[in-house]
Scaffold this motif. Structure first.
Motif, PDB file in Angstrom:
ATOM      1  N   UNK A  56       0.825  -1.218   0.000  1.00  0.00           N
ATOM      2  CA  UNK A  56       0.000   0.000   0.000  1.00  0.00           C
ATOM      3  C   UNK A  56       0.850   1.255   0.000  1.00  0.00           C
ATOM      4  N   UNK A  57       0.277   2.330  -0.468  1.00  0.00           N
ATOM      5  CA  UNK A  57       0.929   3.632  -0.376  1.00  0.00           C
ATOM      6  C   UNK A  57      -0.145   4.703  -0.433  1.00  0.00           C
ATOM      7  N   UNK A  58       0.113   5.786   0.264  1.00  0.00           N
ATOM      8  CA  UNK A  58      -0.837   6.895   0.284  1.00  0.00           C
ATOM      9  C   UNK A  58      -0.302   8.070  -0.487  1.00  0.00           C
ATOM     10  N   UNK A  59       0.810   8.617  -0.024  1.00  0.00           N
ATOM     11  CA  UNK A  59       1.427   9.758  -0.711  1.00  0.00           C
ATOM     12  C   UNK A  59       2.009   9.335  -2.053  1.00  0.00           C
ATOM     13  N   UNK A  60       2.017  10.289  -2.978  1.00  0.00           N
ATOM     14  CA  UNK A  60       2.745  10.117  -4.236  1.00  0.00           C
ATOM     15  C   UNK A  60       4.070  10.855  -4.054  1.00  0.00           C
ATOM     16  N   UNK A  61       5.149  10.090  -3.903  1.00  0.00           N
ATOM     17  CA  UNK A  61       6.462  10.686  -3.648  1.00  0.00           C
ATOM     18  C   UNK A  61       7.136  11.049  -4.968  1.00  0.00           C
ATOM     19  N   UNK A  62       7.402  12.330  -5.132  1.00  0.00           N
ATOM     20  CA  UNK A  62       7.979  12.848  -6.368  1.00  0.00           C
ATOM     21  C   UNK A  62       9.265  13.606  -6.050  1.00  0.00           C
ATOM     22  N   UNK A  63      10.316  13.326  -6.807  1.00  0.00           N
ATOM     23  CA  UNK A  63      11.552  14.100  -6.715  1.00  0.00           C
ATOM     24  C   UNK A  63      11.728  14.912  -7.996  1.00  0.00           C
ATOM     25  N   UNK A  64      12.150  16.146  -7.828  1.00  0.00           N
ATOM     26  CA  UNK A  64      12.471  17.001  -8.980  1.00  0.00           C
ATOM     27  C   UNK A  64      13.836  17.626  -8.737  1.00  0.00           C
ATOM     28  N   UNK A 106      16.558  20.337  -7.983  1.00  0.00           N
ATOM     29  CA  UNK A 106      16.454  21.422  -7.003  1.00  0.00           C
ATOM     30  C   UNK A 106      16.010  22.738  -7.640  1.00  0.00           C
ATOM     31  N   UNK A 107      16.499  23.031  -8.857  1.00  0.00           N
ATOM     32  CA  UNK A 107      16.147  24.297  -9.504  1.00  0.00           C
ATOM     33  C   UNK A 107      14.742  24.276 -10.104  1.00  0.00           C
ATOM     34  N   UNK A 108      14.071  23.125 -10.056  1.00  0.00           N
ATOM     35  CA  UNK A 108      12.691  23.023 -10.547  1.00  0.00           C
ATOM     36  C   UNK A 108      11.678  22.977  -9.401  1.00  0.00           C
ATOM     37  N   UNK A 109      12.176  22.975  -8.175  1.00  0.00           N
ATOM     38  CA  UNK A 109      11.293  22.711  -7.031  1.00  0.00           C
ATOM     39  C   UNK A 109      10.178  23.754  -6.890  1.00  0.00           C
ATOM     40  N   UNK A 110      10.514  25.040  -6.944  1.00  0.00           N
ATOM     41  CA  UNK A 110       9.503  26.083  -6.747  1.00  0.00           C
ATOM     42  C   UNK A 110       8.446  26.055  -7.845  1.00  0.00           C
ATOM     43  N   UNK A 117      -7.992  15.097  -2.698  1.00  0.00           N
ATOM     44  CA  UNK A 117      -7.886  13.929  -3.577  1.00  0.00           C
ATOM     45  C   UNK A 117      -6.443  13.533  -3.850  1.00  0.00           C
ATOM     46  N   UNK A 118      -5.562  14.514  -3.837  1.00  0.00           N
ATOM     47  CA  UNK A 118      -4.158  14.250  -4.179  1.00  0.00           C
ATOM     48  C   UNK A 118      -3.261  14.546  -2.981  1.00  0.00           C
ATOM     49  N   UNK A 119      -2.458  13.569  -2.621  1.00  0.00           N
ATOM     50  CA  UNK A 119      -1.472  13.733  -1.554  1.00  0.00           C
ATOM     51  C   UNK A 119      -0.089  13.525  -2.168  1.00  0.00           C
ATOM     52  N   UNK A 120       0.540  14.634  -2.532  1.00  0.00           N
ATOM     53  CA  UNK A 120       1.843  14.579  -3.208  1.00  0.00           C
ATOM     54  C   UNK A 120       2.928  15.034  -2.244  1.00  0.00           C
ATOM     55  N   UNK A 121       3.926  14.190  -2.049  1.00  0.00           N
ATOM     56  CA  UNK A 121       5.076  14.535  -1.222  1.00  0.00           C
ATOM     57  C   UNK A 121       6.217  14.909  -2.164  1.00  0.00           C
ATOM     58  N   UNK A 122       6.439  16.212  -2.319  1.00  0.00           N
ATOM     59  CA  UNK A 122       7.413  16.719  -3.287  1.00  0.00           C
ATOM     60  C   UNK A 122       8.772  16.899  -2.615  1.00  0.00           C
ATOM     61  N   UNK A 123       9.820  16.361  -3.237  1.00  0.00           N
ATOM     62  CA  UNK A 123      11.176  16.445  -2.692  1.00  0.00           C
ATOM     63  C   UNK A 123      12.073  17.226  -3.649  1.00  0.00           C
ATOM     64  N   UNK A 124      12.906  18.081  -3.067  1.00  0.00           N
ATOM     65  CA  UNK A 124      13.882  18.825  -3.855  1.00  0.00           C
ATOM     66  C   UNK A 124      15.178  18.036  -3.911  1.00  0.00           C
TER      67      UNK A 124
END
Length: 353
Positions: free
Chosen positions: A120-128, A130-134, A147-154
């Motif tokens: 199972x997983x809840x969050x959608x873990x996304x890495x981008x 560092x200069x694209x993070x903002x 509806x969307x739980x996105x865990x964004x990582x720099x």
């Protein structure tokens, strides 16, 4: 009345989940009483579906506890289909903003299991980058947070990886539904799930199963030199693989003999088993009550600090310490002081919420 220690209960969890990630797990020799004892812990830590996979062909399959695990498996299977469509939308949204994301953990880890519903997983873990993070933050702000739980990582520093160039070059596109999503190479995926397990204090059995599943599913040309990287960077990876072998029976024949680990500190495995056998693992109990609430309750600060005391694995990993027989207290103090500093830095803003 005889009580069972957390360590002993954790040992039962480990014995039960041995080989559970495989298409055909080993035969299960487990008492009904022990199964009833650990079933709630499996459900509590997200390993319920994996528990059903383990018990489904045993004499315990018709028990009430087994049926609860089966329900978790069915729910996970349904959620995995819903989550996949959400992942497609997230990728489309970020790409429309000129950002190429990389999906980690979650669905990427579930790919290594026989069925998607087992992990199972809840969050959608996304890495981008560092200069694209903002820009990525701004793009994702348009999504419905209900509806969307996105865990964004720099970048990948949070997962013990500093250099991004080779990681990005090694990443690959795989088909998901009607689109292609970018995931890590097998070597980087194993590094990430190992580091994530150790940084979080290894409190969830499911995360060690992730390590075992990735370890046994690696391609024949798996590059162990690249995976282990520098000696200091390799410490959490080597320790996580050792735990997967020692506690869950993961095969390590794929690792060249010269690069295999020989000995682990005596505190390592007991720390994991104590977490697995506890009704209140260290990491979840830390977030049960916000520290600000402890501050507002007179005389409750020490209780808040006690619940936030890191276990030896979390402290050693986050403080980049060696996994040896020396006392863990210096790393635990260092980790606590660092988190206190972060808390105080954000305290003025938190008080006005």
């Amino acid at each position: 009345m005889k009580t069972t220690s957390a360590k002993a209960t954790g040992g039962l969890v480990a014995a039960f989940l041995a080989g559970a990630w495989r298409p055909s797990p080993p035969a299960l020799d487990f008492s009904a009483a022990d199964f009833e004892r650990i079933a709630p812990l499996l459900l509590q830590t997200g390993a319920g579906a994996l528990g059903w996979w383990r018990v489904r062909e045993s004499e315990l399959q018709s028990s009430a506890a087994a049926q609860e695990l089966r329900q978790a498996y069915r729910l996970n299977t349904l959620n995995s289909r819903l989550n996949q469509s959400k992942i497609e939308k997230v990728f489309a949204l970020l790409r429309s903003a000129g950002i190429e994301p990389i999906l980690i953990k979650g669905w990427a880890a579930a790919r290594y299991y026989p069925e998607q519903g087992l992990r199972p997983y809840g969050d959608i873990d996304i890495c981008v980058r560092s200069d694209h993070y903002e820009n990525a933050e701004r793009a994702l702000a348009s999504l419905d947070p209900l509806r969307f739980s996105v865990d964004l990582h720099s970048g990948f520093a949070k997962f013990g990886i500093k250099g991004e160039a080779e990681l990005l070059a090694r990443s690959q596109l795989v088909t998901l539904g009607q689109t292609e999503v970018r995931i890590l190479s097998a070597e980087d995926h194993l590094r990430v799930v190992c580091f994530h397990l150790m940084r979080e204090g290894a409190w969830r059995p499911l995360w060690l199963a992730d390590v075992a599943a990735a370890l046994e599913s690696g391609p024949r040309n798996f590059d162990w030199n690249y995976c282990f990287g520098e000696r200091r960077q390799a410490r959490p990876v080597i320790s996580a693989i050792g735990l997967a072998h020692l506690l869950l029976g993961a095969e390590i024949d794929c690792i060249p003999e010269a690069q295999r680990f020989n000995k682990h500190p005596r505190w390592l495995a007991p720390t994991v088993l104590n977490e697995w056998g506890s009704a209140t693992p260290s990491m979840p109990s830390r977030h049960a009550v916000p520290m600000l609430r402890h501050l507002r309750r007179q005389g409750d600060v020490l209780n808040g600090l006690r619940h936030r005391w890191p276990n030896p694995i979390e402290a050693t990993t986050t403080m980049n310490g060696p996994f040896n027989e020396l006392p863990r207290l210096p790393f635990q103090i260092g980790n606590s002081l660092f988190r206190i500093g972060v808390f105080l830095k954000h305290l003025p803003k938190a008080r006005h919420k």
